[in-house]
Design a protein around this motif. Structure first.
Motif, mmCIF file in Angstrom:
data_model
loop_
_atom_site.group_PDB
_atom_site.id
_atom_site.type_symbol
_atom_site.label_atom_id
_atom_site.label_comp_id
_atom_site.label_asym_id
_atom_site.label_seq_id
_atom_site.Cartn_x
_atom_site.Cartn_y
_atom_site.Cartn_z
ATOM 1 N N ASP A 140 0.835 -1.196 0.000
ATOM 2 C CA ASP A 140 0.000 0.000 0.000
ATOM 3 C C ASP A 140 0.871 1.248 0.000
ATOM 4 O O ASP A 140 2.080 1.174 0.119
ATOM 5 C CB ASP A 140 -0.875 0.007 1.265
ATOM 6 C CG ASP A 140 -2.351 0.036 0.948
ATOM 7 O OD1 ASP A 140 -2.700 0.224 -0.224
ATOM 8 O OD2 ASP A 140 -3.145 -0.124 1.879
ATOM 9 N N GLU A 141 0.241 2.393 -0.087
ATOM 10 C CA GLU A 141 0.993 3.647 -0.067
ATOM 11 C C GLU A 141 1.629 3.915 1.296
ATOM 12 O O GLU A 141 2.577 4.666 1.402
ATOM 13 C CB GLU A 141 0.112 4.834 -0.489
ATOM 14 C CG GLU A 141 -1.036 5.152 0.444
ATOM 15 C CD GLU A 141 -2.297 4.335 0.184
ATOM 16 O OE1 GLU A 141 -3.277 4.562 0.897
ATOM 17 O OE2 GLU A 141 -2.306 3.473 -0.713
ATOM 18 N N TRP A 187 -0.112 9.220 10.230
ATOM 19 C CA TRP A 187 -1.212 8.567 9.507
ATOM 20 C C TRP A 187 -2.523 8.731 10.271
ATOM 21 O O TRP A 187 -3.567 8.985 9.669
ATOM 22 C CB TRP A 187 -0.901 7.085 9.288
ATOM 23 C CG TRP A 187 -1.997 6.380 8.556
ATOM 24 C CD1 TRP A 187 -2.188 6.335 7.203
ATOM 25 C CD2 TRP A 187 -3.086 5.661 9.137
ATOM 26 N NE1 TRP A 187 -3.321 5.619 6.911
ATOM 27 C CE2 TRP A 187 -3.899 5.202 8.085
ATOM 28 C CE3 TRP A 187 -3.461 5.368 10.439
ATOM 29 C CZ2 TRP A 187 -5.055 4.458 8.298
ATOM 30 C CZ3 TRP A 187 -4.613 4.630 10.652
ATOM 31 C CH2 TRP A 187 -5.388 4.186 9.591
ATOM 32 N N GLU A 205 -4.177 12.005 9.560
ATOM 33 C CA GLU A 205 -4.663 12.275 8.211
ATOM 34 C C GLU A 205 -6.181 12.170 8.178
ATOM 35 O O GLU A 205 -6.770 11.292 8.822
ATOM 36 C CB GLU A 205 -4.087 11.267 7.213
ATOM 37 C CG GLU A 205 -2.625 11.436 6.933
ATOM 38 C CD GLU A 205 -2.091 10.365 5.990
ATOM 39 O OE1 GLU A 205 -2.886 9.608 5.395
ATOM 40 O OE2 GLU A 205 -0.861 10.296 5.860
ATOM 41 N N PRO A 206 -6.837 13.041 7.396
ATOM 42 C CA PRO A 206 -8.299 12.935 7.281
ATOM 43 C C PRO A 206 -8.703 11.669 6.519
ATOM 44 O O PRO A 206 -7.981 11.209 5.635
ATOM 45 C CB PRO A 206 -8.691 14.191 6.500
ATOM 46 C CG PRO A 206 -7.438 14.629 5.806
ATOM 47 C CD PRO A 206 -6.279 14.134 6.628
ATOM 48 N N ALA A 207 -9.843 11.117 6.893
ATOM 49 C CA ALA A 207 -10.360 9.925 6.206
ATOM 50 C C ALA A 207 -10.864 10.299 4.825
ATOM 51 O O ALA A 207 -11.368 11.398 4.605
ATOM 52 C CB ALA A 207 -11.478 9.302 7.026
ATOM 53 N N ASP A 208 -10.748 9.370 3.884
ATOM 54 C CA ASP A 208 -11.222 9.573 2.522
ATOM 55 C C ASP A 208 -12.619 8.958 2.411
ATOM 56 O O ASP A 208 -12.774 7.825 1.975
ATOM 57 C CB ASP A 208 -10.253 8.933 1.530
ATOM 58 C CG ASP A 208 -10.640 9.174 0.086
ATOM 59 O OD1 ASP A 208 -11.589 9.942 -0.165
ATOM 60 O OD2 ASP A 208 -10.001 8.582 -0.795
ATOM 61 N N ASP A 209 -13.632 9.690 2.849
ATOM 62 C CA ASP A 209 -14.997 9.169 2.881
ATOM 63 C C ASP A 209 -15.571 8.894 1.496
ATOM 64 O O ASP A 209 -16.501 8.116 1.347
ATOM 65 C CB ASP A 209 -15.924 10.133 3.624
ATOM 66 C CG ASP A 209 -15.583 10.242 5.101
ATOM 67 O OD1 ASP A 209 -14.967 9.290 5.623
ATOM 68 O OD2 ASP A 209 -15.929 11.257 5.709
ATOM 69 N N GLU A 210 -15.033 9.538 0.464
ATOM 70 C CA GLU A 210 -15.569 9.364 -0.885
ATOM 71 C C GLU A 210 -15.353 7.960 -1.429
ATOM 72 O O GLU A 210 -16.108 7.497 -2.262
ATOM 73 C CB GLU A 210 -14.932 10.389 -1.834
ATOM 74 C CG GLU A 210 -15.344 11.815 -1.534
ATOM 75 C CD GLU A 210 -14.663 12.803 -2.469
ATOM 76 O OE1 GLU A 210 -14.123 12.384 -3.507
ATOM 77 O OE2 GLU A 210 -14.697 13.995 -2.158
ATOM 78 N N ASN A 211 -14.320 7.277 -0.969
ATOM 79 C CA ASN A 211 -14.002 5.947 -1.469
ATOM 80 C C ASN A 211 -14.382 4.842 -0.489
ATOM 81 O O ASN A 211 -13.789 3.770 -0.501
ATOM 82 C CB ASN A 211 -12.505 5.849 -1.803
ATOM 83 C CG ASN A 211 -12.133 6.736 -2.970
ATOM 84 O OD1 ASN A 211 -12.895 6.864 -3.915
ATOM 85 N ND2 ASN A 211 -10.983 7.361 -2.890
ATOM 86 N N MET A 212 -15.369 5.090 0.333
ATOM 87 C CA MET A 212 -15.775 4.100 1.322
ATOM 88 C C MET A 212 -16.498 2.940 0.632
ATOM 89 O O MET A 212 -17.463 3.131 -0.097
ATOM 90 C CB MET A 212 -16.706 4.729 2.353
ATOM 91 C CG MET A 212 -17.105 3.744 3.463
ATOM 92 S SD MET A 212 -18.271 4.427 4.636
ATOM 93 C CE MET A 212 -17.384 5.784 5.308
#
Length: 150
Positions: A43-44, A131, A134-141
């Motif tokens: 992963d990144e 980490w 970092e804000p969560a990426d809710d768009e890719n849930m």
């Protein structure tokens, strides 16, 4: 079956040795006799993955079977298989993290060992806390997460 949970702050010495916490060590002894495989996370996030040997031998054929003509599959194979290092806990419950893996995950003295059910992640403490911030990426849930009730 392994059930690695929780987070553990641990230290690594200048030679790359670290002691696995007692509770995790007991679980590893039961799951695989203290034989593990340490590898790079594909992963990144630049952390390491610590698998009980038996768990690694379950997923290894799946990684090897990926189509190596596919660029993403080849990258995954190179990272996971190319960095895979079989290790065994010594009598004091320590392992020696190879220099290539220390460099890949940018590991220094202070580390975090994070349980992930069937495996563990090994992070630089600094990178782990960054980490977390970092804000969560809710768009890719994934849809499976939308139905999860905690």
């Amino acid at each position: 079956m392994s059930n690695f949970l929780g987070s553990h702050a641990i230290n690594m010495d200048a030679k790359g040795r670290l002691a696995i916490p007692a509770r995790v060590r007991e679980d590893l002894a039961q799951a695989c006799g203290g034989r593990i495989v340490l590898t790079a996370n594909a992963d990144e996030e630049r952390c390491l993955l610590l698998y009980p040997e038996s768990q690694w031998e379950t997923i290894r054929p799946q990684i090897e079977a990926l189509p190596n003509m596919n660029r993403m599959a080849r990258r995954l194979q190179r990272l996971l298989l190319g960095h895979a290092t079989p290790l065994e806990l010594d009598s004091a419950g320590r392992i020696l993290v190879p220099p290539t893996l220390r460099s890949y995950a940018r590991l220094d003295k202070k580390l975090m060992l994070i349980g992930q059910g069937k495996k563990l992640e090994l992070w630089s403490e600094e990178r782990w806390f960054a980490w977390l911030d970092e804000p969560a990426d809710d768009e890719n849930m994934p849809s499976e997460m939308e139905a999860l009730s905690l």
